[in-house]
Scaffold this motif. Structure first.
Motif, PDB file in Angstrom:
ATOM      1  N   ASP C 163       0.854  -1.188   0.000  1.00 33.41           N
ATOM      2  CA  ASP C 163       0.000   0.000   0.000  1.00 33.41           C
ATOM      3  C   ASP C 163       0.892   1.241   0.000  1.00 33.41           C
ATOM      4  O   ASP C 163       1.509   1.557   1.006  1.00 33.41           O
ATOM      5  N   GLU C 164       0.942   1.909  -1.125  1.00 32.59           N
ATOM      6  CA  GLU C 164       1.777   3.111  -1.288  1.00 32.59           C
ATOM      7  C   GLU C 164       3.183   2.880  -0.707  1.00 32.59           C
ATOM      8  O   GLU C 164       3.605   3.618   0.198  1.00 32.59           O
ATOM      9  N   PRO C 165       3.890   1.880  -1.198  1.00 34.62           N
ATOM     10  CA  PRO C 165       5.156   1.523  -0.530  1.00 34.62           C
ATOM     11  C   PRO C 165       6.255   2.562  -0.652  1.00 34.62           C
ATOM     12  O   PRO C 165       7.163   2.578   0.173  1.00 34.62           O
ATOM     13  N   THR C 166       6.170   3.440  -1.646  1.00 31.78           N
ATOM     14  CA  THR C 166       7.300   4.361  -1.839  1.00 31.78           C
ATOM     15  C   THR C 166       6.971   5.801  -1.453  1.00 31.78           C
ATOM     16  O   THR C 166       7.759   6.698  -1.726  1.00 31.78           O
ATOM     17  N   VAL C 167       5.822   5.988  -0.812  1.00 28.75           N
ATOM     18  CA  VAL C 167       5.473   7.351  -0.403  1.00 28.75           C
ATOM     19  C   VAL C 167       6.482   7.852   0.626  1.00 28.75           C
ATOM     20  O   VAL C 167       6.820   7.159   1.581  1.00 28.75           O
ATOM     21  N   GLY C 168       6.991   9.020   0.402  1.00 31.76           N
ATOM     22  CA  GLY C 168       7.923   9.615   1.366  1.00 31.76           C
ATOM     23  C   GLY C 168       9.352   9.132   1.229  1.00 31.76           C
ATOM     24  O   GLY C 168      10.197   9.477   2.048  1.00 31.76           O
ATOM     25  N   LEU C 169       9.621   8.305   0.231  1.00 38.09           N
ATOM     26  CA  LEU C 169      10.994   7.835   0.048  1.00 38.09           C
ATOM     27  C   LEU C 169      11.750   8.774  -0.894  1.00 38.09           C
ATOM     28  O   LEU C 169      11.156   9.381  -1.783  1.00 38.09           O
ATOM     29  N   ASP C 170      13.066   8.837  -0.692  1.00 35.59           N
ATOM     30  CA  ASP C 170      13.859   9.649  -1.615  1.00 35.59           C
ATOM     31  C   ASP C 170      14.048   8.872  -2.914  1.00 35.59           C
ATOM     32  O   ASP C 170      13.788   7.663  -2.974  1.00 35.59           O
ATOM     33  N   PRO C 171      14.475   9.546  -3.974  1.00 35.83           N
ATOM     34  CA  PRO C 171      14.563   8.874  -5.291  1.00 35.83           C
ATOM     35  C   PRO C 171      15.436   7.622  -5.287  1.00 35.83           C
ATOM     36  O   PRO C 171      15.119   6.641  -5.950  1.00 35.83           O
ATOM     37  N   VAL C 172      16.530   7.661  -4.511  1.00 37.77           N
ATOM     38  CA  VAL C 172      17.410   6.483  -4.473  1.00 37.77           C
ATOM     39  C   VAL C 172      16.677   5.300  -3.847  1.00 37.77           C
ATOM     40  O   VAL C 172      16.686   4.171  -4.365  1.00 37.77           O
ATOM     41  N   ALA C 173      16.015   5.576  -2.741  1.00 35.62           N
ATOM     42  CA  ALA C 173      15.278   4.505  -2.066  1.00 35.62           C
ATOM     43  C   ALA C 173      14.156   3.983  -2.948  1.00 35.62           C
ATOM     44  O   ALA C 173      13.881   2.781  -2.970  1.00 35.62           O
ATOM     45  N   ARG C 174      13.516   4.882  -3.666  1.00 38.21           N
ATOM     46  CA  ARG C 174      12.430   4.461  -4.566  1.00 38.21           C
ATOM     47  C   ARG C 174      12.959   3.512  -5.631  1.00 38.21           C
ATOM     48  O   ARG C 174      12.340   2.519  -5.958  1.00 38.21           O
ATOM     49  N   LYS C 175      14.129   3.837  -6.148  1.00 35.42           N
ATOM     50  CA  LYS C 175      14.745   2.989  -7.174  1.00 35.42           C
ATOM     51  C   LYS C 175      15.053   1.607  -6.569  1.00 35.42           C
ATOM     52  O   LYS C 175      14.817   0.580  -7.208  1.00 35.42           O
ATOM     53  N   GLU C 176      15.571   1.611  -5.332  1.00 32.48           N
ATOM     54  CA  GLU C 176      15.884   0.334  -4.675  1.00 32.48           C
ATOM     55  C   GLU C 176      14.615  -0.499  -4.476  1.00 32.48           C
ATOM     56  O   GLU C 176      14.602  -1.708  -4.695  1.00 32.48           O
ATOM     57  N   PHE C 177      13.551   0.165  -4.060  1.00 27.59           N
ATOM     58  CA  PHE C 177      12.266  -0.532  -3.881  1.00 27.59           C
ATOM     59  C   PHE C 177      11.793  -1.132  -5.204  1.00 27.59           C
ATOM     60  O   PHE C 177      11.344  -2.272  -5.253  1.00 27.59           O
ATOM     61  N   ARG C 178      11.900  -0.315  -6.251  1.00 23.10           N
ATOM     62  CA  ARG C 178      11.479  -0.789  -7.585  1.00 23.10           C
ATOM     63  C   ARG C 178      12.258  -2.031  -7.992  1.00 23.10           C
ATOM     64  O   ARG C 178      11.697  -2.999  -8.473  1.00 23.10           O
ATOM     65  N   ASP C 179      13.577  -1.971  -7.770  1.00 16.09           N
ATOM     66  CA  ASP C 179      14.421  -3.107  -8.153  1.00 16.09           C
ATOM     67  C   ASP C 179      14.012  -4.373  -7.388  1.00 16.09           C
ATOM     68  O   ASP C 179      13.982  -5.464  -7.949  1.00 16.09           O
ATOM     69  N   ILE C 180      13.704  -4.183  -6.114  1.00 17.52           N
ATOM     70  CA  ILE C 180      13.307  -5.351  -5.304  1.00 17.52           C
ATOM     71  C   ILE C 180      11.987  -5.923  -5.811  1.00 17.52           C
ATOM     72  O   ILE C 180      11.825  -7.137  -5.956  1.00 17.52           O
ATOM     73  N   ILE C 181      11.053  -5.048  -6.120  1.00 18.95           N
ATOM     74  CA  ILE C 181       9.749  -5.517  -6.614  1.00 18.95           C
ATOM     75  C   ILE C 181       9.916  -6.281  -7.931  1.00 18.95           C
ATOM     76  O   ILE C 181       9.342  -7.356  -8.132  1.00 18.95           O
ATOM     77  N   LEU C 182      10.748  -5.720  -8.803  1.00 15.11           N
ATOM     78  CA  LEU C 182      10.971  -6.394 -10.088  1.00 15.11           C
ATOM     79  C   LEU C 182      11.685  -7.732  -9.892  1.00 15.11           C
ATOM     80  O   LEU C 182      11.385  -8.711 -10.574  1.00 15.11           O
ATOM     81  N   ALA C 183      12.615  -7.768  -8.945  1.00 10.89           N
ATOM     82  CA  ALA C 183      13.305  -9.035  -8.642  1.00 10.89           C
ATOM     83  C   ALA C 183      12.318 -10.065  -8.105  1.00 10.89           C
ATOM     84  O   ALA C 183      12.413 -11.257  -8.417  1.00 10.89           O
TER      85      ALA C 183
END
Lengths: 129, 251, 290
Positions: C163-183
């Protein structure tokens, strides 16, 4: 339909539980209340006794037991476990009234059955919502 | 069972890290110490006085602890939304309730044991013997405390913490009353009052401070029956609390 | 019938207010499903009903009508809870514990029997390798989000609900989250996540469901949603020059092609035009008002 059944079961069990009267003064046999020995006193109502006892004067109860210790204001003191007109309330508690122990067990069993019914029904309702 | 025990330990550690609990425990110990300092006043034998008031203090302590421990657990979890990830994934609502309850029960038991030991020390320091039934009596008061915990949990699922405490205290008070005493509260409807009173728990079952203070023997069977009754009522309250919790939306 | 990892059927949630005298319909009869190995984006403006839907899916809220099922089972069933990971919006945990303590307790509650090395590896994966023994009290919002992700990943879930996992994250953290989701998708997990960051949905999702005012307004593959039906791009070449591109309406597409051929130009390709997801979103939600 299921809910109606549960309400009925609960009502029946509760009505059974409602018969368990813990007011010892109401259900106690005369021998527990000590009426045979102390018919001159109404021992069952401690509050009433408290009102009628004259404070500030020593009560003479030497025909029943020794006043073991009187100190400070002139109160009467009974020996431990001694029944008198002032200690009725003391014995009208569940620990001393073995005739209601069976009711404790019965109520406990009813409560456990009710708990099981409530758990089962609430779980069933949650799964089939 | 393992998830519940893990969550109970988590609850226990969480509660022990809160200041409220230590505050209540310190108040109980100070109260016990205070009882030991009071002279006999000529009211009765000093040992009886210490025992009587000490056990009464423990009972009130059990009530305060139950309120202090449990009234805020669920509202806090809900407000901070910590309950969401726990209930959504690892635990069912029943496991959540049991984990929280068991954790709080352990704290209550430890506090009552501390109180009991404190009372024993005060008795010994004042040169009085420790009655044989002192530990079982504390055990009964503990069962009463656990029952009160279940009541507090039940109230916490449908009311706010400021209302929880007075409701629990009210239940505690009316549950001490005899049927006839309860009817006197509203004599116009004796039948209704009688039924109401009989549905409420009979907390006088847990009261054995008087006979213990007077050095009387209490049958072992009575302890067992009273514990059975207390645990059964506790189970009933918990099942009602769970039924309420299961029907609640976690917004 | 296939048991989808997630199936929502005619789901409706009404909240009663003011002693039940008034009510508010937060979710209005929505249906969709998520297939195995798919990443489904759940998009909508604030107050559109995304979180309410997710809570119904997780069994935290009781639907007023309709139902949500996971692998055909009730959301609260033990079998389901073993197979999912959940990342809540703005997670808050008991802040007197450390991430490692949480990992240990959650693994025990889930009967996972994980080794400490495994837990540390997951914490490392979400970027908390040096924070495993620090109490959460001192954590920022983004770090708490990482704890949440670590807890969700610990069982190698078959379905990740976020649920809105990247709200409030900085761009670097958002990218890391994205990579994990794709993995996770590559591992074979299905992912269902809500967001109003459309660029994120665009880069990660196979399909999207767009919600507005509690109702589903659009559902489909991203490619289908973004493709326009009335505008095409025609690529052509004039002799040996660089190819040129022309945008035309569908109504005049054939005429344009004929004209270009008539002039002796060679047609290289005719493709439908794609809008950005933001354009799609704004068009179906009437400007984005919830």
């Amino acid at each position: 339909m299921k809910l109606t059944a549960v309400i009925l079961i609960t009502a029946v069990l509760l009505s059974l539980a409602c018969k368990a009267d813990y007011d010892i003064k109401e259900v106690a046999p005369p021998e527990h209340l000590g009426l045979e020995h102390h018919h001159e006193h109404d021992e069952t109502d401690h509050e009433h006794e408290a009102e009628t006892v004259e404070l500030g004067s020593v009560h003479d109860e030497s025909h029943e037991h020794d006043v073991s210790e009187i100190s400070g204001s002139n109160r009467h003191v009974h020996d431990a476990g001694e029944r008198s007109h002032c200690t009725g309330w003391f014995f009208n508690q569940p620990w001393a009234a073995s005739f209601i122990w069976g009711k404790m067990v019965r109520d406990a069993v009813i409560l456990l059955v009710l708990s099981a019914v409530i758990l089962f029904v609430s779980g069933y309702r949650r799964k089939h919502q | 069972m393992k998830p519940v025990m893990t969550f109970a330990l988590m609850t226990l550690r969480n509660l022990l890290r809160r200041r409220t609990i230590w505050g209540i425990i310190i108040v109980i110990l100070i109260a016990l110490f205070g009882i030991g300092q009071i002279p006999s006043y000529g009211v009765s034998i000093e040992g009886r006085f210490i025992l009587d008031f000490g056990l009464f203090g423990l009972e009130i302590g059990a009530l305060l602890l139950a309120i202090g421990l449990a009234s805020n657990i669920y509202p806090r979890d809900r407000e901070q939304k910590t309950v969401m990830p726990i209930i959504a994934v690892p635990l069912s609502r029943g496991q959540y309730l049991m984990g929280r309850f068991v954790g709080a029960s352990i704290v209550e038991a430890a506090a009552m044991l501390m109180g009991c030991i404190g009372l024993m020390i005060i008795l010994l320091m004042n040169g009085h013997a420790i009655p044989v039934d002192m530990l079982p009596a504390t055990g009964l008061l503990l069962v009463e405390g656990w029952f009160l915990l279940a009541v507090v949990f039940f109230f916490s699922f449908w009311t706010s913490p400021p209302l929880n405490a007075p409701l629990t205290v009210l239940l505690f008070i009316v549950s001490q009353m005899s049927v006839s005493g309860f009817i006197k509260l509203f004599p116009q409807a004796p039948g209704l009052m009688r039924t109401l009173r009989l549905l409420l728990p009979h907390m006088d079952v847990f009261h054995i401070k008087d006979p213990i203070a007077h050095g009387m023997d209490i049958p072992g069977l009575y302890f067992l029956l009273a514990i059975f009754y207390g645990l059964a009522y506790m189970a009933f309250m918990l099942s009602v609390a769970l039924a309420v919790f299961r029907s609640r939306d976690l917004k | 019938m296939e048991d989808y990892p997630l199936q929502v059927q005619e789901l409706e949630k009404t909240f009663r207010k003011k002693l039940g005298l008034s009510s508010f319909k937060a979710v209005d009869s929505i249906s969709f499903q998520l297939s195995t190995g798919e990443v489904l984006g759940f998009i909508g403006p604030n107050g559109a009903g995304k979180t309410t839907t997710i809570k119904c899916i997780l069994g935290l809220l009781k639907p007023s009508n309709g139902k949500a099922s996971l692998w055909g089972l009730h959301p609260a069933s033990l079998e389901v809870r073993k197979r999912i990971g959940y990342v809540p919006e703005n997670p808050d945990y008991d802040d007197s514990f450390t991430p490692l303590e949480f990992m240990s307790m959650f693994s025990s509650m889930r009967r996972l029997d994980m080794s400490q090395e495994r837990m540390l590896a997951i914490l490392d994966r979400v970027g908390l390798s040096k924070w495993e023994n620090v109490r959460i009290r001192s954590f920022s919002k983004g770090m708490k989000q990482r704890v949440s992700l670590a807890l969700a990943l610990q069982s190698e879930p078959e379905l990740l609900i976020m649920d809105e996992p990247t709200v409030g994250l900085d761009p670097v953290a958002r990218k890391e989250f994205r990579d994990i989701i794709l993995a996770e998708r590559q591992r074979g997990a299905s992912v269902f996540f809500s967001s109003h960051l459309l660029s994120e949905v665009e880069t990660m999702c196979d399909r999207a469901v767009i919600l507005s005012k509690g109702k589903k307004v659009v559902e489909g593959r991203l490619e289908d949603l973004m493709r326009t039906e009335d505008h095409y791009s025609v690529t052509y070449r004039v002799s040996d020059d660089e190819p040129e591109e022309l945008e035309v309406e569908a109504a005049v597409l054939q005429k344009t092609i004929d004209d270009l051929r008539g002039k002796g130009y060679s047609i290289i390709g005719v493709n439908p035009l794609y809008r950005s997801l933001e354009e799609v979103f704004l068009s179906v939600t009437s400007g984005g008002a919830g």
